[in-house]
Each structure stands twice: as C-alpha cells, then as structure tokens.
Design a protein around this motif. Sequence first.
Motif, mmCIF file in Angstrom:
data_model
loop_
_atom_site.group_PDB
_atom_site.id
_atom_site.type_symbol
_atom_site.label_atom_id
_atom_site.label_comp_id
_atom_site.label_asym_id
_atom_site.label_seq_id
_atom_site.Cartn_x
_atom_site.Cartn_y
_atom_site.Cartn_z
ATOM 1 N N LEU A 36 0.827 -1.210 0.000
ATOM 2 C CA LEU A 36 0.000 0.000 0.000
ATOM 3 C C LEU A 36 0.859 1.256 0.000
ATOM 4 O O LEU A 36 0.512 2.268 -0.611
ATOM 5 C CB LEU A 36 -0.937 -0.001 1.213
ATOM 6 C CG LEU A 36 -2.077 -1.019 1.169
ATOM 7 C CD1 LEU A 36 -2.805 -1.059 2.509
ATOM 8 C CD2 LEU A 36 -3.057 -0.693 0.053
ATOM 9 N N GLU A 83 2.080 1.656 -3.485
ATOM 10 C CA GLU A 83 0.930 2.052 -4.310
ATOM 11 C C GLU A 83 0.624 3.539 -4.122
ATOM 12 O O GLU A 83 0.363 4.267 -5.089
ATOM 13 C CB GLU A 83 -0.264 1.197 -3.885
ATOM 14 C CG GLU A 83 -1.441 1.227 -4.828
ATOM 15 C CD GLU A 83 -2.528 0.271 -4.304
ATOM 16 O OE1 GLU A 83 -2.208 -0.907 -4.053
ATOM 17 O OE2 GLU A 83 -3.660 0.729 -4.116
ATOM 18 N N ARG A 112 0.968 6.162 -7.119
ATOM 19 C CA ARG A 112 -0.264 6.720 -7.659
ATOM 20 C C ARG A 112 -0.571 8.107 -7.093
ATOM 21 O O ARG A 112 -1.717 8.562 -7.104
ATOM 22 C CB ARG A 112 -1.436 5.754 -7.384
ATOM 23 C CG ARG A 112 -1.244 4.400 -8.042
ATOM 24 C CD ARG A 112 -2.389 3.458 -7.783
ATOM 25 N NE ARG A 112 -3.576 3.809 -8.530
ATOM 26 C CZ ARG A 112 -3.811 3.475 -9.797
ATOM 27 N NH1 ARG A 112 -2.933 2.759 -10.446
ATOM 28 N NH2 ARG A 112 -4.914 3.843 -10.401
ATOM 29 N N TYR A 126 -17.937 9.725 -2.058
ATOM 30 C CA TYR A 126 -17.089 10.085 -3.205
ATOM 31 C C TYR A 126 -17.696 9.540 -4.499
ATOM 32 O O TYR A 126 -17.665 10.195 -5.541
ATOM 33 C CB TYR A 126 -15.684 9.507 -3.039
ATOM 34 C CG TYR A 126 -14.804 10.232 -2.043
ATOM 35 C CD1 TYR A 126 -15.079 11.539 -1.650
ATOM 36 C CD2 TYR A 126 -13.667 9.618 -1.520
ATOM 37 C CE1 TYR A 126 -14.259 12.194 -0.751
ATOM 38 C CE2 TYR A 126 -12.839 10.265 -0.621
ATOM 39 C CZ TYR A 126 -13.150 11.552 -0.240
ATOM 40 O OH TYR A 126 -12.327 12.200 0.642
ATOM 41 N N GLN A 127 -18.234 8.316 -4.399
ATOM 42 C CA GLN A 127 -18.879 7.744 -5.583
ATOM 43 C C GLN A 127 -20.037 8.631 -6.033
ATOM 44 O O GLN A 127 -20.208 8.882 -7.221
ATOM 45 C CB GLN A 127 -19.419 6.351 -5.264
ATOM 46 C CG GLN A 127 -18.395 5.234 -5.419
ATOM 47 C CD GLN A 127 -19.101 3.906 -5.624
ATOM 48 O OE1 GLN A 127 -19.676 3.381 -4.689
ATOM 49 N NE2 GLN A 127 -19.058 3.380 -6.838
ATOM 50 N N LEU A 183 -12.885 13.884 -11.915
ATOM 51 C CA LEU A 183 -11.540 13.347 -11.646
ATOM 52 C C LEU A 183 -11.179 13.463 -10.158
ATOM 53 O O LEU A 183 -10.591 12.539 -9.579
ATOM 54 C CB LEU A 183 -10.502 14.077 -12.505
ATOM 55 C CG LEU A 183 -9.072 13.544 -12.421
ATOM 56 C CD1 LEU A 183 -9.008 12.071 -12.810
ATOM 57 C CD2 LEU A 183 -8.138 14.352 -13.326
ATOM 58 N N ARG A 236 -12.819 10.616 -8.340
ATOM 59 C CA ARG A 236 -12.233 9.304 -8.674
ATOM 60 C C ARG A 236 -10.882 9.123 -7.977
ATOM 61 O O ARG A 236 -10.575 8.064 -7.442
ATOM 62 C CB ARG A 236 -12.063 9.161 -10.186
ATOM 63 C CG ARG A 236 -13.343 8.843 -10.929
ATOM 64 C CD ARG A 236 -13.062 8.104 -12.234
ATOM 65 N NE ARG A 236 -12.249 8.859 -13.153
ATOM 66 C CZ ARG A 236 -12.717 9.766 -14.011
ATOM 67 N NH1 ARG A 236 -13.996 10.028 -14.055
ATOM 68 N NH2 ARG A 236 -11.903 10.403 -14.829
ATOM 69 N N MET A 250 -11.326 8.560 -4.314
ATOM 70 C CA MET A 250 -11.775 7.175 -4.070
ATOM 71 C C MET A 250 -10.568 6.243 -3.975
ATOM 72 O O MET A 250 -10.518 5.351 -3.126
ATOM 73 C CB MET A 250 -12.658 6.693 -5.228
ATOM 74 C CG MET A 250 -14.083 7.106 -5.091
ATOM 75 S SD MET A 250 -15.231 6.432 -6.337
ATOM 76 C CE MET A 250 -14.273 5.956 -7.704
ATOM 77 N N GLN A 251 -9.619 6.458 -4.861
ATOM 78 C CA GLN A 251 -8.417 5.614 -4.852
ATOM 79 C C GLN A 251 -7.665 5.744 -3.525
ATOM 80 O O GLN A 251 -7.253 4.756 -2.931
ATOM 81 C CB GLN A 251 -7.482 6.007 -5.997
ATOM 82 C CG GLN A 251 -8.052 5.776 -7.373
ATOM 83 C CD GLN A 251 -7.013 5.991 -8.465
ATOM 84 O OE1 GLN A 251 -7.118 5.437 -9.541
ATOM 85 N NE2 GLN A 251 -6.010 6.784 -8.194
ATOM 86 N N SER A 259 -9.560 4.242 -0.544
ATOM 87 C CA SER A 259 -9.698 2.775 -0.616
ATOM 88 C C SER A 259 -8.427 2.071 -0.137
ATOM 89 O O SER A 259 -8.486 0.917 0.302
ATOM 90 C CB SER A 259 -10.065 2.325 -2.032
ATOM 91 O OG SER A 259 -9.029 2.634 -2.927
ATOM 92 N N LEU A 310 -9.010 1.792 3.478
ATOM 93 C CA LEU A 310 -9.930 0.665 3.710
ATOM 94 C C LEU A 310 -9.169 -0.658 3.654
ATOM 95 O O LEU A 310 -9.383 -1.546 4.471
ATOM 96 C CB LEU A 310 -11.013 0.671 2.630
ATOM 97 C CG LEU A 310 -12.251 1.518 2.899
ATOM 98 C CD1 LEU A 310 -13.023 1.745 1.608
ATOM 99 C CD2 LEU A 310 -13.150 0.836 3.911
ATOM 100 N N ALA A 311 -8.284 -0.768 2.677
ATOM 101 C CA ALA A 311 -7.531 -2.020 2.504
ATOM 102 C C ALA A 311 -6.648 -2.289 3.720
ATOM 103 O O ALA A 311 -6.548 -3.428 4.187
ATOM 104 C CB ALA A 311 -6.685 -1.946 1.239
#
Lengths: 479, 149
Positions: free
Chosen positions: A212, A215, A219, A341-342, A355, A358, A361-362, A365, A368-369
């Motif tokens: 993570l 990531e 990102r 967010y969705q 954008l 989106r 959200m990334q 999440s 969350l993970a």
Amino acid sequence: MADESPEVPEDLAKVANEKGIPLDLMRRALALGFPAEAVKQQIQAPGADAEQAEKFIAEQERIRAGGEITLSEELVKSAAKNGWPEELIKRALALGAQAEMLITQMEAGIRPEQAERFIAQQERMRDAAARGEQVLDLSWMRVPTEWGIRVRPGKKGLTVGAINVGSYASVPDVWQYQSEMPRGAHPIPGIAAMGYSIYEKVDLWADNAADLYEEAIQRRWRPATDIPWDSMEPLPDEIERSMCQLCTYFCEKGLLAGDIVGKWLPEMSYGYHEVKLYLSTAEFDAARQFEVFRKRALSNGGGMGMQSPGYFHRAIIDTRVWTEASVVLHILSNSFLIGMYQVGEYVAHNEAESLIFRLCMQDVSRQLAYGVQHLKQFLLRKLDKRAEIHSYLNKAEAVMTHEEEQDTPLREALIILLGGGVSKEQILDGVRKLEYFKRRWVRDYVARLAAAGLPERRERLHPLLKKYLEEPTAAQAAA
Amino acid sequence: MPQETKVKATFPSIEWFNALRDIINDDDAYKHIGTCDAVVGVKMPDAKKYFLLTFEAFEVLEAKEVSETDAEDSDFWLEMSDARWQEMIKNIGENGKADLRHTLNTIDLEEEEGFARSNDGYRRDAFYRFNQSFQHFFDSSAKIDTKFA
C-alpha cells in the motif's frame, strides 16, 4: 619508574565519578584494551554500577591470564542451533561480549562468518590499543548485521516489500527495543526510550502495508496541476452551494483523518516500519483531501459551507487503542466516505469534479484495505477480542447515525445534488436516490467486515443501518 | 499530415481486448498513473462472453477468453447487459473517452447489483483503488475502430 597504567580520559572519568565507579577500575578496563568510548557507553547503561564493573573486569583479566571460558547451557544450545562454533563464542566473550547479546544476535540470523569478521576486527583493535598505537575505532564497520544484501529491482522497481530478504524479512511478534533503531540494525546500550506504546505486531500489522505504501507513492497526484480546473463553469446557485457544503464536509474529514493518524504514529515502534511508512502516506492523502476540496469550494464562485456537528469526529479521536481507531476510521467511516465520493463523481458537473472524486476514491480505498487487513490479522491472533470489536462498532455506529440525523446541511446538499435541484420532483428524486445509495454503502460496509473475518456484524448492526440491508419495501414499511 | 490508422476489432472478442492491451502497454500516460495490480473479470451474460484481464505493475499482462466461473475467479468482475456494454464503448468512441454519464463509477452506481461485482468485500475494493487505471484502460478503446458483434 613511570606509572604505565593508562590515563583515564576526562569525559570517561566524569561519567565514572557520576556513577560512583572508581577510576582504578577504568584504568584496568583500558589496560585490557577496551576503547574508552566503549567503556563509557557500558557504564552509562541503566543498571551499571561499580560492583558489576568490577565483576566484569575481573572476569576479563582472568580470561586474559589464560583462565578457562565456560559457556552457559543456553549459549551452547543457541550456538549449535545456529551453526556458530563454540570457539567463536569464546573469542566473543573474551572481547567482553555479553552472553545475552550473543544469543540475541544468533537468533536474529547473524551468520557465523559475519560474526567472525567482526570479532577478528575487534581483536586487532584491542591488540593495537594494548600496544599503545593510535588507531581509528572502526568497529562500526564490522557491525554484526546481515551484510552482502543485493536486491535487484523488479517490475515495479525496488520496492519496500522486495528488500524484505534474509534476516531483514523477519518481522518479530514483539519488538523489544524502545528506541528509534530501524529493524535489522545493531542496538547499542544506554539509548533513551522514545515512549512508544505499541510493541506487539498484532496491534498494528497488516500484510498489505508495504504494498500500500508503494501504491500510494506510485499513484500520487497533484491537485494544483493534475485537475482540469478550467473545465469548471458556473453552476446554478443551489447546486454550487450544495457542492460547496459537501466540500466543507470532506475538508473536515481530511483534517480529522490526518489528526488521528498523526496522533497514533508516534505510538508505533520502529520494528514495524512498513505500517509506519504506509500510514505516513495516508496522512499525506488526508492533507491532499483537505487541499483539493478546499480548492474546489473556492474556485467556482462559491465558498465554504457550514461546519458539521462533529459528534462522530470526537468518537474517533477518543479511541483508546489503535485497532479501535483503525476499525472505526478506516472501515466504518471510510466505507461511507467512499460511498459519498462515488456519489460526488456521479453528480459531477465537469471533468474537474469527476476526476477529483475518482482520485479521492483511490486514496481512501487504500485506507480501507489497510483497515480490513489489520482487523483480519487481529481477529486471527486475538480470538478473545471479537466481542471487543463489536463493542467498538456498537458505539461508533450509534454516534455516526446520530450525527447523520443531526447533519441537516449535509443531508440536504446530497439530496439537492442527487435530484439536480430544489423543485418538488427533484427533491423526491434526490431522497429516493440517497436511500438507494445508503443501501449500497451499508452493503459494502458489511461485506468489508465479512472479508475481515467479522461476518456476524451483519446481524448486529445498529438498527438505523440494518434497515438498509432489508428489502427496500420492508425498509420503507419499517421507516 | 498522415491520418492515424486505427486498429479494427469486433466487440466483444479476445482480439478487441488484445488490441486494447497492446495500446495500453505502449502508453506512457497509463504508466504515469502508477502501478495497478488486479485480476478483473469481464462478463457479458447475454452474449455468453467472458474474459479475464490481468493488470500487473505498469502493464496489462494478459487478456484471455474464459468460462463464466473463471471470470468470477477474480478480484472483481464487470457485468452488465450487452446493450449497456455497447452503449459505454460507443460513448467512449464518440467522445474520445467516457463522458460524465458513462464513467465506470457512474455505471456502477446505476446498476442495481453494481457494475463491479465480487465474492469478496476486500478484493472488490480494487475497483476503487485502481479506478483511474481501469477508466484509462477502457477510455483507450477510443483508439480502436470497434465493430459490434
């Protein structure tokens, strides 16, 4: 005839005097060839006193005079298990190494050939010092850590996970050091404790933390330049006000998440750097969330909206253990945040908003993970704590639903955005859609808890959440 | 100035997904988004067509046609009617990328059971974690001269 006993350096003498250790003992230690700095570190260690120093030096003098070195049963057992020759152990003890330290190093995976190099260097240094030669103290170059590691980059480059090799891959269940020493480094005595409170792996670990982190770094995005801000155009007043109210709410959430993680990071010991690294990026993500929504609110003719009641914020801030904070923030709160967010992306009026939501959200999440994987390993290892997790969630869900009831600006802003305006039909449409989305948010929240090993939460949800798991008609009848 | 020649492929087919994979693997903008690791199923129940896409690091490692069961043996799968799939791909072709009403997320919310589905609440979140990569992936189908089966 001149006195040939070594002179005690001023700083060593000062420490010895403070500890009540006679200078003669220090002279005897220096005569044995121990560097003055090493002697000073030893006597500075907590618990070191004159009696202990006398015992140690006398034993060293006995050994130097040809006395036999005896090995404890525990030492012999550890040496046999780890392939260290007994002769090597005796050489280390002759240099003044403590038996406990040797066992720790053997169990940590230090190989005998590494130890031999270090010991040979120390012996050379000792002999040179005994001859009165001026030498550099290069013992640090022969630190008994695992050496010769040469990890090569993979498809994703040289990642934190990839360099977890050999003894460096060993993540202990309990981290025994209270200092800022990185995992795999060699400890020195006498270092002040840093005041961490989380020393057990089970209390913070998640297997995905290193990935993570990478990531999040890979990102990353820049609100200032990555968002097509020029795609925004003036919106109807009620829509702009509703979007700005939503942005205000997200700004609060961002600051809160940063505060919570920032509060807990200093509690986490250094043995679990993967988690500390990932959470550092989560803190940065929270700052970016605040940044981007404040920018959105202040870039299209609007401004900031109303503060939210904040009951739920305080409930998260007041958590007493990290696992509770993580479950409430990362799984409960973020399940609903990502749902919003969705919705934000769904009602976006331009490319910039689409954008922003989106990308947010990334970011969320990943939290969350982490939260799901942390809870999963926690429940697997602490079988008796399941009821405690339910207790945390009982409290948090109750406060969150109460907050939701009290937060009229947020609810109405969502209804207006979903309905597209404030006419009667639009409001009815907005209410209907909001109920539909809430069912999805609760469904996803429950699915995440099930994946974390808490499937029975579905039956124990707060009633105001549980109603969304029922069929729409049944839920309407119950409302 | 020479006109760009688009690769031609029929949707849905493995040739279409392979063409998309090749476009992505040669696309610096996709790599710039960051690493993406996910196994994604694609389901078109009406046509009984099922695919499995493997995203790894900075590329799409593999696209293959599979059974329905294999498509579900993934982090998540994307499922909707053939008509909706066609609508999305056509919209992307006409606009150069999905318009605001045809993003993966918007479609996901409009589908009662969701566009992204999974048997695992944790693995499904890969849809969110790498959303921009998946959006870029499907948006890149604008570079294919798509015919519909």
